[in-house]
Write a protein that holds these residues in place. Structure first.
Motif, PDB file in Angstrom:
ATOM      1  N   LEU A  97      49.171  31.205 -15.175  1.00 38.27           N
ATOM      2  CA  LEU A  97      48.656  31.366 -13.810  1.00 38.27           C
ATOM      3  C   LEU A  97      47.132  31.305 -13.827  1.00 38.27           C
ATOM      4  O   LEU A  97      46.480  32.026 -14.571  1.00 38.27           O
ATOM      5  N   MET A  98      46.585  30.434 -13.007  1.00 36.17           N
ATOM      6  CA  MET A  98      45.131  30.309 -12.876  1.00 36.17           C
ATOM      7  C   MET A  98      44.732  31.103 -11.644  1.00 36.17           C
ATOM      8  O   MET A  98      45.090  30.747 -10.527  1.00 36.17           O
ATOM      9  N   SER A  99      44.016  32.206 -11.857  1.00 37.07           N
ATOM     10  CA  SER A  99      43.652  33.045 -10.700  1.00 37.07           C
ATOM     11  C   SER A  99      42.490  32.389  -9.949  1.00 37.07           C
ATOM     12  O   SER A  99      41.710  31.616 -10.529  1.00 37.07           O
ATOM     13  N   LEU A 100      42.409  32.702  -8.673  1.00 38.46           N
ATOM     14  CA  LEU A 100      41.298  32.159  -7.859  1.00 38.46           C
ATOM     15  C   LEU A 100      40.200  33.197  -7.674  1.00 38.46           C
ATOM     16  O   LEU A 100      39.069  32.861  -7.331  1.00 38.46           O
ATOM     17  N   TYR A 101      40.552  34.505  -7.855  1.00 40.77           N
ATOM     18  CA  TYR A 101      39.575  35.546  -7.549  1.00 40.77           C
ATOM     19  C   TYR A 101      39.576  36.627  -8.613  1.00 40.77           C
ATOM     20  O   TYR A 101      40.630  37.137  -8.978  1.00 40.77           O
ATOM     21  N   GLU A 102      38.414  36.947  -9.148  1.00 39.01           N
ATOM     22  CA  GLU A 102      38.209  38.145  -9.967  1.00 39.01           C
ATOM     23  C   GLU A 102      36.927  38.789  -9.443  1.00 39.01           C
ATOM     24  O   GLU A 102      35.975  38.089  -9.066  1.00 39.01           O
ATOM     25  N   GLU A 103      36.888  40.118  -9.457  1.00 37.97           N
ATOM     26  CA  GLU A 103      35.671  40.820  -9.010  1.00 37.97           C
ATOM     27  C   GLU A 103      34.474  40.237  -9.742  1.00 37.97           C
ATOM     28  O   GLU A 103      34.527  40.045 -10.959  1.00 37.97           O
ATOM     29  N   GLY A 104      33.410  39.924  -8.975  1.00 37.25           N
ATOM     30  CA  GLY A 104      32.157  39.521  -9.608  1.00 37.25           C
ATOM     31  C   GLY A 104      32.183  38.138 -10.234  1.00 37.25           C
ATOM     32  O   GLY A 104      31.301  37.765 -11.005  1.00 37.25           O
ATOM     33  N   MET A 105      33.212  37.362  -9.894  1.00 31.44           N
ATOM     34  CA  MET A 105      33.303  36.025 -10.528  1.00 31.44           C
ATOM     35  C   MET A 105      32.214  35.103  -9.985  1.00 31.44           C
ATOM     36  O   MET A 105      31.619  35.344  -8.940  1.00 31.44           O
ATOM     37  N   ASN A 106      31.989  33.993 -10.710  1.00 32.52           N
ATOM     38  CA  ASN A 106      31.040  32.974 -10.276  1.00 32.52           C
ATOM     39  C   ASN A 106      31.831  31.899  -9.535  1.00 32.52           C
ATOM     40  O   ASN A 106      32.594  31.138 -10.151  1.00 32.52           O
ATOM     41  N   LEU A 107      31.690  31.852  -8.218  1.00 31.41           N
ATOM     42  CA  LEU A 107      32.493  30.938  -7.393  1.00 31.41           C
ATOM     43  C   LEU A 107      32.249  29.471  -7.771  1.00 31.41           C
ATOM     44  O   LEU A 107      33.189  28.675  -7.805  1.00 31.41           O
ATOM     45  N   SER A 108      31.012  29.140  -8.121  1.00 32.43           N
ATOM     46  CA  SER A 108      30.709  27.729  -8.468  1.00 32.43           C
ATOM     47  C   SER A 108      31.466  27.303  -9.726  1.00 32.43           C
ATOM     48  O   SER A 108      32.023  26.206  -9.794  1.00 32.43           O
ATOM     49  N   LEU A 109      31.518  28.219 -10.704  1.00 37.10           N
ATOM     50  CA  LEU A 109      32.247  27.894 -11.952  1.00 37.10           C
ATOM     51  C   LEU A 109      33.738  27.761 -11.664  1.00 37.10           C
ATOM     52  O   LEU A 109      34.409  26.852 -12.146  1.00 37.10           O
ATOM     53  N   LYS A 110      34.245  28.654 -10.827  1.00 38.35           N
ATOM     54  CA  LYS A 110      35.680  28.605 -10.474  1.00 38.35           C
ATOM     55  C   LYS A 110      35.971  27.308  -9.712  1.00 38.35           C
ATOM     56  O   LYS A 110      36.965  26.641  -9.975  1.00 38.35           O
ATOM     57  N   GLU A 111      35.075  26.963  -8.791  1.00 38.41           N
ATOM     58  CA  GLU A 111      35.250  25.725  -8.017  1.00 38.41           C
ATOM     59  C   GLU A 111      35.280  24.517  -8.937  1.00 38.41           C
ATOM     60  O   GLU A 111      36.131  23.634  -8.824  1.00 38.41           O
ATOM     61  N   ALA A 112      34.371  24.515  -9.914  1.00 37.47           N
ATOM     62  CA  ALA A 112      34.306  23.382 -10.850  1.00 37.47           C
ATOM     63  C   ALA A 112      35.600  23.274 -11.663  1.00 37.47           C
ATOM     64  O   ALA A 112      36.107  22.182 -11.922  1.00 37.47           O
ATOM     65  N   SER A 113      36.182  24.416 -11.999  1.00 41.00           N
ATOM     66  CA  SER A 113      37.423  24.374 -12.803  1.00 41.00           C
ATOM     67  C   SER A 113      38.596  23.853 -11.968  1.00 41.00           C
ATOM     68  O   SER A 113      39.463  23.144 -12.469  1.00 41.00           O
ATOM     69  N   ILE A 114      38.621  24.187 -10.697  1.00 40.34           N
ATOM     70  CA  ILE A 114      39.686  23.688  -9.810  1.00 40.34           C
ATOM     71  C   ILE A 114      39.479  22.188  -9.539  1.00 40.34           C
ATOM     72  O   ILE A 114      40.410  21.380  -9.559  1.00 40.34           O
ATOM     73  N   ALA A 115      38.218  21.816  -9.329  1.00 42.28           N
ATOM     74  CA  ALA A 115      37.904  20.402  -9.059  1.00 42.28           C
ATOM     75  C   ALA A 115      38.262  19.522 -10.254  1.00 42.28           C
ATOM     76  O   ALA A 115      38.649  18.361 -10.107  1.00 42.28           O
ATOM     77  N   ALA A 116      38.154  20.111 -11.449  1.00 40.18           N
ATOM     78  CA  ALA A 116      38.367  19.317 -12.677  1.00 40.18           C
ATOM     79  C   ALA A 116      39.856  19.103 -12.983  1.00 40.18           C
ATOM     80  O   ALA A 116      40.199  18.290 -13.839  1.00 40.18           O
ATOM     81  N   LEU A 117      40.720  19.827 -12.280  1.00 35.94           N
ATOM     82  CA  LEU A 117      42.160  19.665 -12.554  1.00 35.94           C
ATOM     83  C   LEU A 117      42.603  18.275 -12.095  1.00 35.94           C
ATOM     84  O   LEU A 117      42.085  17.738 -11.114  1.00 35.94           O
ATOM     85  N   PRO A 118      43.582  17.703 -12.768  1.00 35.92           N
ATOM     86  CA  PRO A 118      44.077  16.378 -12.344  1.00 35.92           C
ATOM     87  C   PRO A 118      44.920  16.479 -11.076  1.00 35.92           C
ATOM     88  O   PRO A 118      45.068  17.571 -10.500  1.00 35.92           O
ATOM     89  N   LEU A 119      45.501  15.395 -10.664  1.00 35.67           N
ATOM     90  CA  LEU A 119      46.418  15.373  -9.517  1.00 35.67           C
ATOM     91  C   LEU A 119      47.494  16.458  -9.726  1.00 35.67           C
ATOM     92  O   LEU A 119      48.060  16.569 -10.821  1.00 35.67           O
ATOM     93  N   PHE A 120      47.738  17.256  -8.720  1.00 35.66           N
ATOM     94  CA  PHE A 120      48.808  18.251  -8.836  1.00 35.66           C
ATOM     95  C   PHE A 120      50.158  17.542  -8.801  1.00 35.66           C
ATOM     96  O   PHE A 120      50.291  16.479  -8.180  1.00 35.66           O
ATOM     97  N   ASP A 121      51.144  18.143  -9.447  1.00 36.29           N
ATOM     98  CA  ASP A 121      52.491  17.549  -9.393  1.00 36.29           C
ATOM     99  C   ASP A 121      53.239  17.983  -8.135  1.00 36.29           C
ATOM    100  O   ASP A 121      54.038  17.218  -7.583  1.00 36.29           O
TER     101      ASP A 121
END
Ligand code: 6PG
Length: 225
Positions: A97-121
């Motif tokens: 499970l890839m979480s979208l929210y953790e206290e104090g997370m860096n939203l830009s880094l999280k956004e980049a990780s989601i953007a980098a995922l390939p086409l969803f199945d």
């Protein structure tokens, strides 16, 4: 958009679980990994319970949330908590499970990780009675940005009609999927679906951006209860 109506939720969830199983198995055999996007709310719980007991290579499945409330995963309203409680059990315990929210997370880094995922199945979306989906709410000031065809993959939004700030995948990122299931139960939501199909402005009913999309492979799965 194809609309599939079932006589009851049990039949719908059995069919949808079987389709998801086939999609994930094919993705793993072709690409070695599968990406499944799921939503929160009450509707998917029965589906999650069926999927959790379904035998497939879950250790090769990456589960991503379509949206998340900005609360800890232990909070009663956390979508990550809902997925852990009902989906990541039994056979599906092995999924990631890839979480979208953790206290104090860096939203830009999280956004980049989601953007980098390939086409969803597969993406499984729900729908609120106001025509929201994921956390694309008609009442949030950030909606137009989230609907933009060049939008970033992930956004922090503050819906006026829902508690908590939320993190949501954008329309663009959610559309980057081989198939999108819209999972809706109840006669009231069937009426909202008809309104959304007739509503061409997604700023009024955001779910219409998916229903009326010309190229997207959108499958509406409906049952009256
Ligand atoms: C959330 C969901 C949201 C949900 C609809 C429908 O975080 O709540 O992502 O978009 O799918 O609100 O919720 P129900 O299934 O509870 O009606």
């Amino acid at each position: 958009m194809q609309l599939y109506s079932f006589s009851d939720a049990e039949l719908l969830n059995g069919d949808l679980a079987s389709q998801i199983k086939n999609i994930l198995c094919e993705a793993v055999s072709l690409r070695g990994i599968a990406y499944l996007v799921v939503s929160g709310g009450k509707t998917p719980i029965a589906l999650f319970k069926i999927l959790s007991k379904t035998c497939l290579p879950w250790e090769k499945v990456q589960i991503i949330l379509a949206d998340e409330r900005c609360v800890s995963s232990e909070h009663k309203d956390s979508n990550a908590g809902l997925v852990k409680e009902y989906l990541l059990q039994h056979e599906a315990q092995k999924a990631h499970l890839m979480s979208l929210y953790e206290e104090g997370m860096n939203l830009s880094l999280k956004e980049a990780s989601i953007a980098a995922l390939p086409l969803f199945d597969a993406v499984i979306l729900g729908m609120g009675e106001d025509g929201h989906t994921a956390s694309l709410f008609p009442c949030s000031d950030e909606l137009e940005t989230c609907l933009d065809d060049e939008a970033k993959a992930l956004h922090l939004v503050q819906p006026k009609s829902a508690p908590y700030q939320r993190i949501t995948l954008s329309k663009k990122r959610l559309l980057e999927s081989r198939i999108i299931f819209l999972h809706i139960l109840g006669k009231k939501k069937r009426m909202v679906l008809s309104q959304a199909l007739a509503q061409k402005d997604p700023r009024v009913m955001p779910v219409s951006a998916f229903l009326n999309h010309q190229e997207a492979n959108v499958q509406v799965m409906y049952a009256p209860d």
